[in-house]
Scaffold this motif. Structure first.
Motif, PDB file in Angstrom:
ATOM      1  N   GLY A 580     -49.134   8.154   8.054  1.00 53.86           N
ATOM      2  CA  GLY A 580     -50.140   7.345   8.762  1.00 53.86           C
ATOM      3  C   GLY A 580     -51.513   7.990   8.862  1.00 53.86           C
ATOM      4  O   GLY A 580     -52.272   7.701   9.781  1.00 53.86           O
ATOM      5  N   GLY A 581     -51.850   8.858   7.922  1.00 56.03           N
ATOM      6  CA  GLY A 581     -53.162   9.538   7.934  1.00 56.03           C
ATOM      7  C   GLY A 581     -54.215   8.783   7.127  1.00 56.03           C
ATOM      8  O   GLY A 581     -54.155   7.551   6.977  1.00 56.03           O
ATOM      9  N   THR A 582     -55.164   9.540   6.581  1.00 57.80           N
ATOM     10  CA  THR A 582     -56.280   8.960   5.832  1.00 57.80           C
ATOM     11  C   THR A 582     -55.789   8.111   4.667  1.00 57.80           C
ATOM     12  O   THR A 582     -56.264   6.999   4.438  1.00 57.80           O
ATOM     13  N   TYR A 583     -54.806   8.660   3.915  1.00 55.60           N
ATOM     14  CA  TYR A 583     -54.306   7.928   2.746  1.00 55.60           C
ATOM     15  C   TYR A 583     -53.752   6.576   3.171  1.00 55.60           C
ATOM     16  O   TYR A 583     -54.071   5.545   2.577  1.00 55.60           O
ATOM     17  N   ALA A 584     -52.925   6.589   4.223  1.00 58.73           N
ATOM     18  CA  ALA A 584     -52.301   5.347   4.679  1.00 58.73           C
ATOM     19  C   ALA A 584     -53.371   4.333   5.062  1.00 58.73           C
ATOM     20  O   ALA A 584     -53.293   3.162   4.693  1.00 58.73           O
ATOM     21  N   GLN A 585     -54.419   4.807   5.751  1.00 63.75           N
ATOM     22  CA  GLN A 585     -55.492   3.885   6.163  1.00 63.75           C
ATOM     23  C   GLN A 585     -56.197   3.288   4.948  1.00 63.75           C
ATOM     24  O   GLN A 585     -56.397   2.078   4.847  1.00 63.75           O
ATOM     25  N   LEU A 586     -56.581   4.191   4.011  1.00 65.87           N
ATOM     26  CA  LEU A 586     -57.328   3.721   2.833  1.00 65.87           C
ATOM     27  C   LEU A 586     -56.470   2.778   1.997  1.00 65.87           C
ATOM     28  O   LEU A 586     -56.946   1.747   1.521  1.00 65.87           O
ATOM     29  N   PHE A 587     -55.194   3.144   1.838  1.00 63.12           N
ATOM     30  CA  PHE A 587     -54.296   2.292   1.033  1.00 63.12           C
ATOM     31  C   PHE A 587     -54.164   0.914   1.671  1.00 63.12           C
ATOM     32  O   PHE A 587     -54.278  -0.115   1.008  1.00 63.12           O
ATOM     33  N   THR A 588     -53.942   0.893   2.985  1.00 60.56           N
ATOM     34  CA  THR A 588     -53.750  -0.383   3.669  1.00 60.56           C
ATOM     35  C   THR A 588     -55.004  -1.241   3.551  1.00 60.56           C
ATOM     36  O   THR A 588     -54.938  -2.437   3.286  1.00 60.56           O
ATOM     37  N   LEU A 589     -56.160  -0.600   3.735  1.00 64.68           N
ATOM     38  CA  LEU A 589     -57.432  -1.334   3.627  1.00 64.68           C
ATOM     39  C   LEU A 589     -57.572  -1.994   2.265  1.00 64.68           C
ATOM     40  O   LEU A 589     -57.894  -3.169   2.152  1.00 64.68           O
ATOM     41  N   GLN A 590     -57.266  -1.188   1.203  1.00 58.30           N
ATOM     42  CA  GLN A 590     -57.446  -1.724  -0.153  1.00 58.30           C
ATOM     43  C   GLN A 590     -56.405  -2.805  -0.458  1.00 58.30           C
ATOM     44  O   GLN A 590     -56.722  -3.840  -1.030  1.00 58.30           O
ATOM     45  N   ALA A 591     -55.172  -2.575  -0.016  1.00 61.11           N
ATOM     46  CA  ALA A 591     -54.105  -3.557  -0.267  1.00 61.11           C
ATOM     47  C   ALA A 591     -54.463  -4.867   0.423  1.00 61.11           C
ATOM     48  O   ALA A 591     -54.322  -5.951  -0.135  1.00 61.11           O
ATOM     49  N   ARG A 592     -54.996  -4.760   1.662  1.00 62.83           N
ATOM     50  CA  ARG A 592     -55.358  -5.963   2.413  1.00 62.83           C
ATOM     51  C   ARG A 592     -56.488  -6.706   1.680  1.00 62.83           C
ATOM     52  O   ARG A 592     -56.487  -7.928   1.593  1.00 62.83           O
ATOM     53  N   ALA A 593     -57.417  -5.951   1.142  1.00 58.83           N
ATOM     54  CA  ALA A 593     -58.543  -6.568   0.431  1.00 58.83           C
ATOM     55  C   ALA A 593     -58.046  -7.348  -0.779  1.00 58.83           C
ATOM     56  O   ALA A 593     -58.559  -8.405  -1.118  1.00 58.83           O
ATOM     57  N   TYR A 594     -56.992  -6.804  -1.437  1.00 62.98           N
ATOM     58  CA  TYR A 594     -56.438  -7.496  -2.614  1.00 62.98           C
ATOM     59  C   TYR A 594     -55.707  -8.769  -2.201  1.00 62.98           C
ATOM     60  O   TYR A 594     -55.828  -9.817  -2.810  1.00 62.98           O
ATOM     61  N   LEU A 595     -54.915  -8.618  -1.079  1.00 62.23           N
ATOM     62  CA  LEU A 595     -54.093  -9.755  -0.657  1.00 62.23           C
ATOM     63  C   LEU A 595     -54.934 -10.848   0.008  1.00 62.23           C
ATOM     64  O   LEU A 595     -54.674 -12.026  -0.135  1.00 62.23           O
ATOM     65  N   ASP A 596     -55.967 -10.389   0.751  1.00 61.11           N
ATOM     66  CA  ASP A 596     -56.762 -11.350   1.503  1.00 61.11           C
ATOM     67  C   ASP A 596     -58.247 -11.083   1.245  1.00 61.11           C
ATOM     68  O   ASP A 596     -58.951 -10.474   2.072  1.00 61.11           O
ATOM     69  N   PRO A 597     -58.733 -11.492   0.060  1.00 63.04           N
ATOM     70  CA  PRO A 597     -60.096 -11.163  -0.300  1.00 63.04           C
ATOM     71  C   PRO A 597     -61.135 -11.776   0.637  1.00 63.04           C
ATOM     72  O   PRO A 597     -62.292 -11.408   0.614  1.00 63.04           O
ATOM     73  N   GLN A 598     -60.748 -12.778   1.510  1.00 63.32           N
ATOM     74  CA  GLN A 598     -61.706 -13.358   2.449  1.00 63.32           C
ATOM     75  C   GLN A 598     -62.056 -12.325   3.515  1.00 63.32           C
ATOM     76  O   GLN A 598     -62.971 -12.456   4.247  1.00 63.32           O
TER      77      GLN A 598
END
Ligand SMILES: Nc1ncnc2c1ncn2[C@@H]1O[C@H](COP(=O)(O)OP(=O)(O)OP(=O)(O)O)[C@@H](O)[C@H]1O
Length: 598
Positions: A580-598
């Motif tokens: 749940g550190g920096t990597y987890a945050q960055l990964f989640t942010l990018q994954a969310r951007a892909y799934l929900d580009p709005q």
């Protein structure tokens, strides 16, 4: 570290050596012709002495001898000088080509890239490149100096036969020579001070006139500002050069005033001696002719000294580069044939030369043999710098990088690089045939169609090559007439194929080479590199990927998160996600951007 342009070695070797190596026959001929021409041209005024005194004494035989002496020596001097001048220019051309090749070899012999990235070292290299022609003319200038020396000795001996104190006339010529050296130092100081501005002006000019940058510059509408900036810098360079030229000219003028004064005094003395019958009229004519020739010698000597001084400065730069390259190529440690444990970074700290602030700090990391390792982090975190250390472009300021226990810094850089391969974001787009563009990734097999074809297939570039009019034989790039230009993505695929040419590399680096590809294509390509690396598992090669795309990064065996030059997190995707550190945050942010580009 200051640039050591003060070599203790033989500058003379650098002045003459290239001419001897490039054209020994021409050099030997030039020395012989110059020597004979110099003696002949200095001694022909002896004929004037014989002619004038023979005529005054009504001695026909002496007059005829005088005429013959002048005719023979004058013809000999002119013929040989003209022939020598033609040969000398051939000599300069050949030496210039030799030096061009030598400088290129030396620049490339330096294992790292510090000399191509540090402004002060770049200035030295720029000035070496610019001074190449002057250095190429050094042998010619030395011959000119030799000619001046022979003529001066002959003139002094003949002047001594007229009136010994007049022998010192050529010494008066020291004044312009010293002044010229002073002027030359002024010019050099100005050249050194303006070198950085000159390079910047060249770079801006290149930017404003190159197709690669045209699109972006026009989009941002900065061409006008760029041209204005170029003009301002060019004006600063011009003003500085003019100031130095004027100051130099003032010194040269002062030297010549001193010389002219001495010359006039000597003529008055000789005329007075002739009036009192201590010197014959023929001797006075010969002496005046010799003094005129002495003046020419002084002028030639100052020209030669000025050119030689410039050549010596370039020679010193060449010596500096030779030593710089030699000092950095001295390593002779062994490169492991295969990796069993992997590559280990021990307390690695690195600051770019000339910078105080480290870009990497206390990096302790193990890149296991056979693993694929992804390096992530914000812009400027130090990812590319880490790659530069791994590929031995730089050595750590502190700490060590070990390949199976062998220190990278102790290995010859070229031997280590023979076992590495890399594709960078700013990859090469050389104007070569498609076969060569890919083949240079492993030069010994560059002409092997099976090897090139295999790399093309693995790099996902088969369709790019199939669409070329002559397949692998198609010339690429816009520098060729009829060259075939490719899109950014097509160039990228060929660059990736190039990176797959080397069999069983110990280290494969992919530093954001896939920016022109979509995320799926990038993931596919990385998988292919990882596959190639696994196929050669017995070599234990490590694949390092620098990427901002987490969809690719997640597939790596090991993920390293860099934060402001420090290792913030290390682990595989699952572990880092759970942490749940920096990597987890960055990964989640990018994954969310892909799934929900709005
Ligand atoms: N040749 C150089 N000389 C001096 N400083 C440099 C040089 N190259 C990079 N730097 C500095 O080193 C730091 C790290 O740069 P680096 O290129 O390694 O970052 P990065 O993580 O690869 O960034 P990005 O994601 O933007 O490519 C930056 O602050 C940069 O200004």
């Amino acid at each position: 570290m200051s640039v050591a342009v003060r070599p203790s070695g033989s500058v003379l070797r650098v002045l003459v050596g290239p001419a001897w190596r490039a054209a020994p026959g021409v050099l030997a001929w030039a020395v012989a012709a110059t020597t004979v021409a110099a003696v002949a041209s200095a001694t022909f005024p002896l004929g004037f002495h014989l002619m004038v005194d023979g005529a005054l004494a009504h001695d026909g035989a002496r007059v005829v001898t005088g005429v013959c002496v002048v005719a023979v020596l004058f013809t000999l001097a002119w013929t040989l000088s003209t022939m020598a001048a033609a040969r000398n220019s051939t000599l300069t051309d050949r030496v210039s080509s030799y030096l061009m090749a030598r400088i290129a070899v030396l620049i490339n012999a330096v294992p790292g890239v510090e000399h191509l990235e540090r402004p002060d070292l770049l200035s030295e290299i720029d000035q070496l490149r610019e001074g190449r022609r002057t250095l190429a003319g050094a042998a010619r200038q030395l011959l000119a100096g030799w000619q001046v020396a022979i003529r001066s000795i002959a003139i002094i001996v003949l002047l001594a036969t007229v009136y010994p104190p007049v022998m010192v006339v050529p010494l008066v010529g020291l004044a312009p020579m010293l002044a010229d050296r002073r002027a030359s130092r002024v010019q050099q100081a100005s050249g050194d001070a303006l070198a950085a501005d000159r390079r910047l002006a060249d770079q801006l000019f290149g930017l404003a006139t190159t197709a690669d940058t045209a699109k972006e510059l026009r989009t941002y509408g900065v061409t006008g500002a760029l041209a204005a900036r170029h003009s301002a810098i060019a004006e600063r360079v011009r003003a500085g050069s003019v100031r130095a030229a004027l100051l130099g000219a003032a010194w040269e003028g002062l030297g010549w005033v001193c010389y002219a004064t001495g010359f006039v005094v000597v003529i008055i003395v000789l005329v007075l001696r002739a009036v009192h019958g201590h010197t014959s009229p023929g001797q006075v004519v010969m002496a005046v002719s010799l003094m005129r020739r002495a003046q020419v010698q002084v002028s030639s000597a100052t020209d030669t000294a000025g050119s030689l001084a410039a050549a010596v400065r370039t020679a010193r730069r060449l010596l500096w580069l030779e030593r710089y390259a030699a000092a950095r190529s001295a390593a002779d440690g062994a490169v492991p044939a295969t990796l069993r444990t992997g590559i280990r970074l021990e307390s690695v700290t690195f600051a770019y030369p000339g910078r105080d602030e480290p870009v990497l700090r206390d990096v302790d990391l193990t890149l296991p043999a056979g693993a694929t390792v992804a390096v992530v982090g914000e812009n400027g975190a130090g990812k590319t710098t880490l790659v530069k250390l791994l590929t031995r472009m730089y050595v750590p300021s502190e700490g060590r990088i070990l390949a199976d226990g062998e220190d990278l810094a102790a290995m010859p850089a070229d031997r280590w690089r023979e076992r590495t391969t890399a594709v960078f974001q700013d990859f090469l787009r050389p104007s070569l045939t498609a076969r060569e563009v890919v083949g240079v990734g492993d030069l010994p097999r560059a002409g092997d169609d099976a090897a090139v074809g295999g790399a093309v297939a693995r790099g996902g570039a088969r369709r790019v090559v199939e669409r070329l009019p002559d397949g692998l034989a198609t010339p690429l790039g816009r520098w060729f007439t009829g060259g075939h230009e490719l899109s950014g993505g097509q160039w990228q695929r060929l660059a990736l194929a190039r990176g797959l040419m080397r069999p069983a590399p110990l280290l494969t680096v992919l530093d954001e080479p896939t920016a022109s590809l979509d995320a799926v294509a990038e993931a596919r390509l990385f998988a292919r590199f990882a596959e190639v690396s696994r196929a050669g598992r017995e070599a234990g090669g490590v694949t390092v990927l620098v990427s901002h795309r987490f969809s690719t990064v997640r597939t790596a065996d090991l993920i390293v998160v860099l934060d402001q030059g420090r290792v913030a997190e290390v682990g595989d995707h699952e572990t880092l996600l759970r942490a749940g550190g920096t990597y987890a945050q960055l990964f989640t942010l990018q994954a969310r951007a892909y799934l929900d580009p709005q």
